[in-house]
Design a protein around this motif. Structure first.
Motif, PDB file in Angstrom:
ATOM      1  N   LEU A 102     -28.545  73.002  58.371  1.00 29.40           N
ATOM      2  CA  LEU A 102     -27.300  73.666  58.726  1.00 29.40           C
ATOM      3  C   LEU A 102     -27.063  73.542  60.232  1.00 29.40           C
ATOM      4  O   LEU A 102     -28.013  73.519  61.023  1.00 29.40           O
ATOM      5  N   ILE A 103     -25.806  73.482  60.617  1.00 32.50           N
ATOM      6  CA  ILE A 103     -25.425  73.595  62.031  1.00 32.50           C
ATOM      7  C   ILE A 103     -24.538  74.817  62.156  1.00 32.50           C
ATOM      8  O   ILE A 103     -23.439  74.868  61.582  1.00 32.50           O
ATOM      9  N   PHE A 104     -25.031  75.813  62.892  1.00 30.11           N
ATOM     10  CA  PHE A 104     -24.239  77.013  63.140  1.00 30.11           C
ATOM     11  C   PHE A 104     -23.672  76.908  64.552  1.00 30.11           C
ATOM     12  O   PHE A 104     -24.414  76.763  65.522  1.00 30.11           O
ATOM     13  N   GLN A 105     -22.347  76.963  64.677  1.00 29.35           N
ATOM     14  CA  GLN A 105     -21.697  76.803  65.979  1.00 29.35           C
ATOM     15  C   GLN A 105     -20.771  77.977  66.265  1.00 29.35           C
ATOM     16  O   GLN A 105     -20.169  78.561  65.359  1.00 29.35           O
ATOM     17  N   ILE A 106     -20.683  78.321  67.557  1.00 24.44           N
ATOM     18  CA  ILE A 106     -19.869  79.444  68.002  1.00 24.44           C
ATOM     19  C   ILE A 106     -19.065  79.007  69.224  1.00 24.44           C
ATOM     20  O   ILE A 106     -19.567  78.267  70.084  1.00 24.44           O
ATOM     21  N   HIS A 107     -17.805  79.485  69.301  1.00 22.17           N
ATOM     22  CA  HIS A 107     -16.895  79.036  70.361  1.00 22.17           C
ATOM     23  C   HIS A 107     -16.158  80.223  70.975  1.00 22.17           C
ATOM     24  O   HIS A 107     -15.822  81.184  70.286  1.00 22.17           O
ATOM     25  N   SER A 108     -15.906  80.130  72.275  1.00 22.43           N
ATOM     26  CA  SER A 108     -15.038  81.056  72.996  1.00 22.43           C
ATOM     27  C   SER A 108     -14.260  80.252  74.024  1.00 22.43           C
ATOM     28  O   SER A 108     -14.566  79.083  74.271  1.00 22.43           O
ATOM     29  N   GLN A 109     -13.262  80.875  74.651  1.00 17.94           N
ATOM     30  CA  GLN A 109     -12.402  80.103  75.555  1.00 17.94           C
ATOM     31  C   GLN A 109     -13.082  79.807  76.892  1.00 17.94           C
ATOM     32  O   GLN A 109     -13.182  78.646  77.297  1.00 17.94           O
ATOM     33  N   TYR A 110     -13.531  80.826  77.596  1.00 19.97           N
ATOM     34  CA  TYR A 110     -14.180  80.578  78.895  1.00 19.97           C
ATOM     35  C   TYR A 110     -15.329  81.535  79.193  1.00 19.97           C
ATOM     36  O   TYR A 110     -16.048  81.341  80.164  1.00 19.97           O
ATOM     37  N   GLN A 111     -15.543  82.559  78.355  1.00 22.13           N
ATOM     38  CA  GLN A 111     -16.650  83.490  78.558  1.00 22.13           C
ATOM     39  C   GLN A 111     -17.860  83.021  77.756  1.00 22.13           C
ATOM     40  O   GLN A 111     -17.730  82.601  76.602  1.00 22.13           O
ATOM     41  N   ASN A 112     -19.028  83.104  78.355  1.00 22.02           N
ATOM     42  CA  ASN A 112     -20.242  82.588  77.736  1.00 22.02           C
ATOM     43  C   ASN A 112     -20.750  83.498  76.632  1.00 22.02           C
ATOM     44  O   ASN A 112     -20.670  84.724  76.712  1.00 22.02           O
ATOM     45  N   THR A 113     -21.303  82.850  75.611  1.00 23.60           N
ATOM     46  CA  THR A 113     -21.951  83.545  74.494  1.00 23.60           C
ATOM     47  C   THR A 113     -23.329  82.924  74.284  1.00 23.60           C
ATOM     48  O   THR A 113     -23.497  81.714  74.440  1.00 23.60           O
ATOM     49  N   THR A 114     -24.293  83.743  73.925  1.00 23.71           N
ATOM     50  CA  THR A 114     -25.646  83.262  73.669  1.00 23.71           C
ATOM     51  C   THR A 114     -25.935  83.315  72.171  1.00 23.71           C
ATOM     52  O   THR A 114     -25.665  84.315  71.515  1.00 23.71           O
TER      53      THR A 114
END
Length: 519
Positions: A65-77
């Motif tokens: 599996l590839i789990f991916q997460i996206h936001s516009q300009y704020q970082n997420t861990t």
């Protein structure tokens, strides 16, 4: 309680920005997020409250599996464990992890958090692949994660560069992965191909909702192939680095699809996006591109350009000043920038060589005047119309992004940056560009037509200044009644002025006789 829960789910599901394939919310409890394979989910992360994420009901024919997460300009861990380690977690705006599944495993857990003071709007999706599909980043030797499906993006004023780790062949659950660097036979990872794709957001769209919506079109292989532009295909022997021209203020999404031509399978990396600017910067951020002084300069430049477009041929000296200002300005800008930076076409590989590019550019620049050598007046009027009206395009670009400004900007970048020759120079051509192109064409045609009609029956060009001076000189010599006839020639006047200046520095003669009397 059951009715209340249904109402809450219905309200969350109606959030804007969720497309047909997106899931606004799953079965969630406090501190726990549930995901479904192949479903997009929107959620917010807060700094004091990290979230546990869980994925259930994984099919037995799924190998990884590839789990991916996206936001516009704020970082997420995103992390495999609550303890954040470099080789088990990733932090950024576009991040993903690869889960290699064990036999009989049907559930995965991971941990999400943000260190940003403000709440972060995120979108995430888990994607499943079989044992026949290649594993993105499966042969990573450069980055921290053991298997790294991420695309690493860097940008500056001139170019945007993406890097990614090589992929590996897929394998079944419970078996060992194929070796990465032993042999280069057909049954090794060296047969894999990498298609690099580029996707442009709508011009002047800096909204978070718009970005997350368009990222959905770049996550899965079929959508990537259907919506994006394939820029280049790399082999396993090529360096996994690709450069593009930076488009400041224009949203761009990049992704890489790795293909196995032997098994006819493929998999997508985690897409990465950029605006080639910073949302957090105090001055010159994405929302306020361009300084006031720049806008004032290009506005005045456009007004002068409009004058040249319609009246340049008749006002010969003004036109010479305008064209000379452009060429000298470009020359000194390039010279000063090269000296201070000591560092800056088409997408054809032949033009990646600086010698070929500049020889071709120079030949085209010389060829056009040669073609119009027999009708210099028409050539001059065409120059006034095209260059004068193009100054209006540059003025538009200082207020509103347009791809037409890159006609000159890419040449400048090529002259200023020695590494720009390797960059691909694709630009979007959207509604704004069609409108501005129509304005440019209308102004150019109107200016050229007006000047051609007005100049009929008139001399091709104003008389040469030297010929005017010579004619005036001959007239004064032959016409003794002209008051200017009695004016001494220029050489005598200059000698007279010099003599007067010398007298100012001579010592005054003393009074009295200094010579003997004559007998």
């Amino acid at each position: 309680m059951g009715l209340l829960r249904l109402l809450v789910l219905a309200m969350l599901a109606s959030k804007p920005g969720v497309t047909g394939g997106a899931e606004a919310v799953g079965n969630a409890s406090e501190g726990l997020l549930e995901f479904s394979v192949g479903k997009f989910r929107y959620f917010k992360l807060n700094r004091p409250f990290p979230e546990d994420a869980i994925l259930r009901h994984i099919s037995s024919n799924v190998s990884f599996l590839i789990f991916q997460i996206h936001s516009q300009y704020q970082n997420t861990t995103i992390s495999f464990s609550k303890t954040l380690l470099p080789n088990t977690s990733g932090t950024g705006t576009d991040k993903g992890l690869v889960f290699i599944l064990r036999p009989e495993q049907s559930m995965c857990t991971l941990y999400l958090q943000t260190l940003d003071a403000e709440p972060v709007q995120n979108m995430a999706i888990p994607l499943s692949y079989s044992e026949r599909d290649p594993i993105p980043g499966g042969c990573n030797l450069e980055f921290d994660l053991d298997i790294d499906p991420n695309i690493y993006l860097e940008y500056n004023f001139f170019e945007t560069t993406i890097k990614f780790a090589p992929a590996n062949l897929g394998y079944a659950r419970g078996t060992n992965p194929p070796p990465c660097d032993i042999g280069m036979e057909r049954d090794s990872r060296w047969r894999l191909l990498y298609d690099v794709y580029q996707y442009f957001l709508p011009e002047n769209d800096l909204t978070e909702e718009g970005l997350l919506k368009h990222l959905q079109r770049m996550a899965e292989v079929p959508q990537v192939k259907a919506n994006a532009i394939k820029v280049v295909t790399l082999t396993a022997n090529d360096k996994t680095t690709v450069s593009f021209s930076s488009l400041r203020g224009q949203g761009v999404i990049y992704n890489v699809v790795v293909r196995d031509p032997f098994l006819n399978t493929s998999a997508a990396y985690v897409p990465a996006h950029t605006y080639a600017c910073s949302f957090a910067a105090v001055e010159g951020n994405c929302s306020s591109l361009g300084r006031v002084s720049t806008k004032v300069f290009f506005t005045l430049f456009a007004l002068l350009g409009l004058f040249i477009c319609f009246f340049g041929h008749r006002f010969w000296k003004t036109e010479l000043f305008f064209i000379g200002f452009i060429f000298m300005g470009l020359f000194f800008y390039i010279l000063i920038t090269r000296l201070t930076l000591v560092k800056y076409d088409g997408n054809l590989k032949i033009f990646h060589d600086d010698g070929v590019f500049w020889v071709t550019f120079s030949c085209i620049a010389v060829l056009i005047p040669v073609v119009f050598m027999g009708c210099l007046r028409i050539l001059n009027i065409l120059t006034c119309g095209l260059i004068g009206s193009y100054s209006v395009v540059l003025a538009f670009d200082s207020y509103l992004y347009t791809s037409l400004s890159h006609i000159t900007l890419n040449v400048l970048k090529r002259a200023l940056n020695m590494d720009f020759h390797r960059a691909f120079t694709n630009v979007p051509f959207q509604n704004n560009d069609f409108i501005i192109l129509a304005v440019w064409g209308m102004l150019a045609v109107s200016g050229i037509t007006l000047q051609i009609r007005r100049e009929r029956g008139r001399p091709f060009f104003p008389p040469h200044p030297y010929k005017l001076w010579k004619r005036e000189r001959e007239r004064r010599v032959t016409n003794i009644l002209d008051p200017s006839y009695h004016i001494p020639p220029l050489r005598e006047r200059l000698y007279g002025r010099i003599a007067q200046i010398k007298e100012l520095f001579q010592k005054e003669q003393p009074a009295g006789e200094r010579t003997p009397l004559l007998l």
